[in-house]
Structure formats: structure tokens, C-alpha cells
Design an enzyme around this catalytic site. Sequence first.
Site: not given
Ligand code: CO
Length: 138
Positions: A7, A79, A130
Site C-alpha cells: 500500500h 509512506h 514500511e
Molecule cells: Co502502512
Amino acid sequence: MIGRLNHVAIVVPDLEEAAALYRETLGATVSDPQPLPEHGVTTVFVELENARIELLHPLGEASPVENFLVRNPSGGVHHVCYEVQDIIAARDQLERRGARVLGNGEPKKGAHGKPVLFLHPKDFCGTLIELEESGHGW
Ligand code: CO
């Protein structure tokens, strides 16, 4: 080492407005807001064919995205999340190459219930990364 893009997270000043923008203007499938108090955010998930967009808004005291919104009042990309097969092996390899893992270096349970780690943006072209253990066969 990294696999799929899981994502992209975007911090937004108004979650309902951002959800309507993705649902109506961009024609995407958009979830209802999901409060994630343990992560200090409310999230709207935008489902794409090959990944998700997560619209984040601060929730509660000391939200990890509060300062971002202060610095970026109209919102912005916060992020990107890449999948890895084995998060401990990924962490060890990254640390051997001098990359900094945020926090105490131990994976935490992320927004999808899977182990995640964050990498220092100064080590990755100014982008907070991440890593999420995918459990997929790669
Ligand atoms: Co995230």
C-alpha cells in the site's frame, strides 16, 4: 528481497472529503473509516487491483501522523509499504548494509495484523518505508 507493493499511505486533513474524492471523483472502491486506536489513526482503505491506498487521519493523543499534518496541512504521501517474505531475514540484511530500522528493531503488528517494520527515510531517498511480512510464497 522486496516483493509486491502492499500500500501507499496518504495522510489527509479531512477523511470524509478524501474518501469522497477517491470514491466519486476517482471511481475507486473505498471502505468505511476504520478506527485503529493502537496505531493512532483512522484509516480508509481504497482497494485497487494491484495494491491499496490507505488514507490516514490522526486519532487520539500523540498520533504518529499528527506532526506530518502540521508540516503538510493539505496532506501528502506518508509512506510506502513493500511486502517481504521473511521480515526478520529482511531486517538483518538491511542492518548489515547499514540501513536504520526505526524503533527497537522488533517487528510490530501492523494495520493488517501482520508483522511490520519501518525504515529510516534518510536512508531511502527521503521516503518512509514500511515492510510487511506477506506470508506469500516469495
Ligand atoms: Co502502512
